[in-house]
Design an enzyme around this catalytic site. Structure first.
Site, PDB file in Angstrom:
ATOM      1  N   ASN A  15     -43.995  77.125  86.771  1.00 25.28           N
ATOM      2  CA  ASN A  15     -42.586  77.221  87.145  1.00 25.28           C
ATOM      3  C   ASN A  15     -42.319  76.122  88.165  1.00 25.28           C
ATOM      4  OD1 ASN A  15     -40.080  77.930  88.105  1.00 25.28           O
ATOM      5  ND2 ASN A  15     -40.720  79.862  89.048  1.00 25.28           N
ATOM      6  N   LYS A  17     -39.568  75.178  89.395  1.00 25.65           N
ATOM      7  CA  LYS A  17     -38.418  75.463  90.272  1.00 25.65           C
ATOM      8  C   LYS A  17     -37.520  74.212  90.371  1.00 25.65           C
ATOM      9  CE  LYS A  17     -41.202  78.964  92.473  1.00 25.65           C
ATOM     10  NZ  LYS A  17     -41.485  79.775  93.646  1.00 25.65           N
ATOM     11  N   HIS A 108     -36.677  86.160  88.001  1.00 27.22           N
ATOM     12  CA  HIS A 108     -37.537  85.677  89.088  1.00 27.22           C
ATOM     13  C   HIS A 108     -36.989  86.193  90.422  1.00 27.22           C
ATOM     14  CE1 HIS A 108     -39.489  83.015  91.926  1.00 27.22           C
ATOM     15  NE2 HIS A 108     -40.404  82.819  90.994  1.00 27.22           N
ATOM     16  N   GLU A 110     -36.568  84.844  93.168  1.00 27.05           N
ATOM     17  CA  GLU A 110     -35.606  83.946  93.830  1.00 27.05           C
ATOM     18  C   GLU A 110     -34.218  84.106  93.225  1.00 27.05           C
ATOM     19  OE1 GLU A 110     -37.939  80.385  93.390  1.00 27.05           O
ATOM     20  OE2 GLU A 110     -39.378  81.179  94.829  1.00 27.05           O
ATOM     21  N   GLU A 186     -45.083  89.457  90.310  1.00 28.33           N
ATOM     22  CA  GLU A 186     -45.025  88.497  91.402  1.00 28.33           C
ATOM     23  C   GLU A 186     -44.626  89.206  92.691  1.00 28.33           C
ATOM     24  OE1 GLU A 186     -44.626  84.247  89.768  1.00 28.33           O
ATOM     25  OE2 GLU A 186     -42.659  84.979  90.304  1.00 28.33           O
ATOM     26  N   GLY A 192     -45.054  81.457  97.340  1.00 29.67           N
ATOM     27  CA  GLY A 192     -44.854  80.279  98.186  1.00 29.67           C
ATOM     28  C   GLY A 192     -45.326  80.478  99.610  1.00 29.67           C
ATOM     29  N   SER A 232     -48.681  82.268  94.831  1.00 32.98           N
ATOM     30  CA  SER A 232     -49.703  81.424  95.449  1.00 32.98           C
ATOM     31  C   SER A 232     -50.991  81.298  94.631  1.00 32.98           C
ATOM     32  CB  SER A 232     -50.000  81.900  96.874  1.00 32.98           C
ATOM     33  OG  SER A 232     -48.830  81.835  97.667  1.00 32.98           O
TER      34      SER A 232
END
Ligand code: PGA
Length: 273
Positions: A15, A17, A108, A110, A186, A192, A232
């Site tokens: 991904n 991003k 996701h 985010e 996730e 991250g 991560s």
């Protein structure tokens, strides 16, 4: 019927991003495509590793055009549920399949956190993807405070109950060895942050996800569903995560922008079964 881990499709998805210029993205994709030639990709659907990259929308067409011969599959980072219409800023499933995309990430964290994505809208997006033969990577995961308050399974259970609702009906008359939709666990606290879930923490949640899917659909379908871990993942921790019996791949953010690391993660996938 029980599937052994080595009968499930192992999926490594990158991904990207909102990263890379077009020139950087093309370079990264071509470099990766050269490197993956060393791996024994199989055409046998029952046991295989699938590699997917999800660059920004603006790069998809160019990268795909240069990678027609590559084993790497292309994915988008989101899709809208309607085919067309007055939805400024959105991209539909037919637009993506037309340029050769096979996958779309939906839900996701985010998107949930910054763009108001809900379990209901995740479900609409996943359903639209399947209707148009795009494979959705449906993301679920708890926040740190949810984990600390012991709500992990409640949160993920609800994300699945709503997010996956009705998807099997869409697939009813389709024959498949691997379930066309996959789930990515996730944990938000691991995305991250450099803090990965331990292989045991990932395995515990993946078992819960497989059991929930089994209750919602059937054991057979749950066993054919690849469950990816994300948060991560890097060249160092991938191998320990991927050897867990219910971790069938990884959704990789930061490390997918580094061709050396992403290649090592793919190598770990090939040695995980
Ligand atoms: P990360 O991102 O690997 O950079 O933690 C994972 C993701 O958000 O999919």
């Amino acid at each position: 019927m029980t599937f052994r881990k080595n009968q499930r499709e192992i999926i490594i998805a990158g991904n990207w991003k909102m990263n890379t210029s077009l020139a950087e993205g093309r370079g990264l994709a071509l470099n990766l495509s050269e490197r993956v030639k060393q791996f024994p990709f199989s055409t046998d659907d029952s046991a295989k590793v699938t590699v997917v990259i999800c660059p920004p929308y603006t790069h998809l067409h160019f990268i795909r055009a240069e990678m027609m011969e590559s084993t790497i599959e292309m994915g988008a980072q989101n899709i809208h549920w309607e085919e067309k219409g007055a939805y400024t800023g959105e991209i539909s499933a037919p637009m993506l399949t037309e340029i050769g995309c096979k996958w779309a990430i939906v839900g996701h964290s985010e998107r949930r956190q910054f763009f108001g994505e809900t379990n209901e809208s995740v479900n609409l997006r996943a359903a639209a993807a399947l209707k148009h033969n795009l494979r959705p990577i449906i993301c679920v995961g708890e926040s740190l405070s949810e984990r600390e308050s012991g709500a992990t399974f409640d949160v993920i259970g609800k994300q699945l109950m709503i997010g996956v609702k009705g998807l099997i009906e869409i697939l009813e008359n389709k024959e498949f060895t691997s379930n066309p939709f996959v789930i990515a666990y996730e944990p938000i606290w691991a995305i991250g942050t450099g803090k990965t879930a331990t292989p045991e923490q990932a395995e515990e949640v993946h078992c819960f996800i497989r059991n929930t899917l089994s209750e919602m659909t059937s054991e057979n379908i749950a066993e054919r569903t690849s469950l990816l871990y994300g948060g991560s993942v890097n060249a160092k921790n991938a191998s320990d995560l991927l050897t867990m019996p219910n971790v069938d791949g990884a959704l990789v953010g930061g490390a997918s922008l580094d061709v050396e690391q992403f290649t090592e993660i793919i190598r770990s996938a090939f040695s995980s079964y």
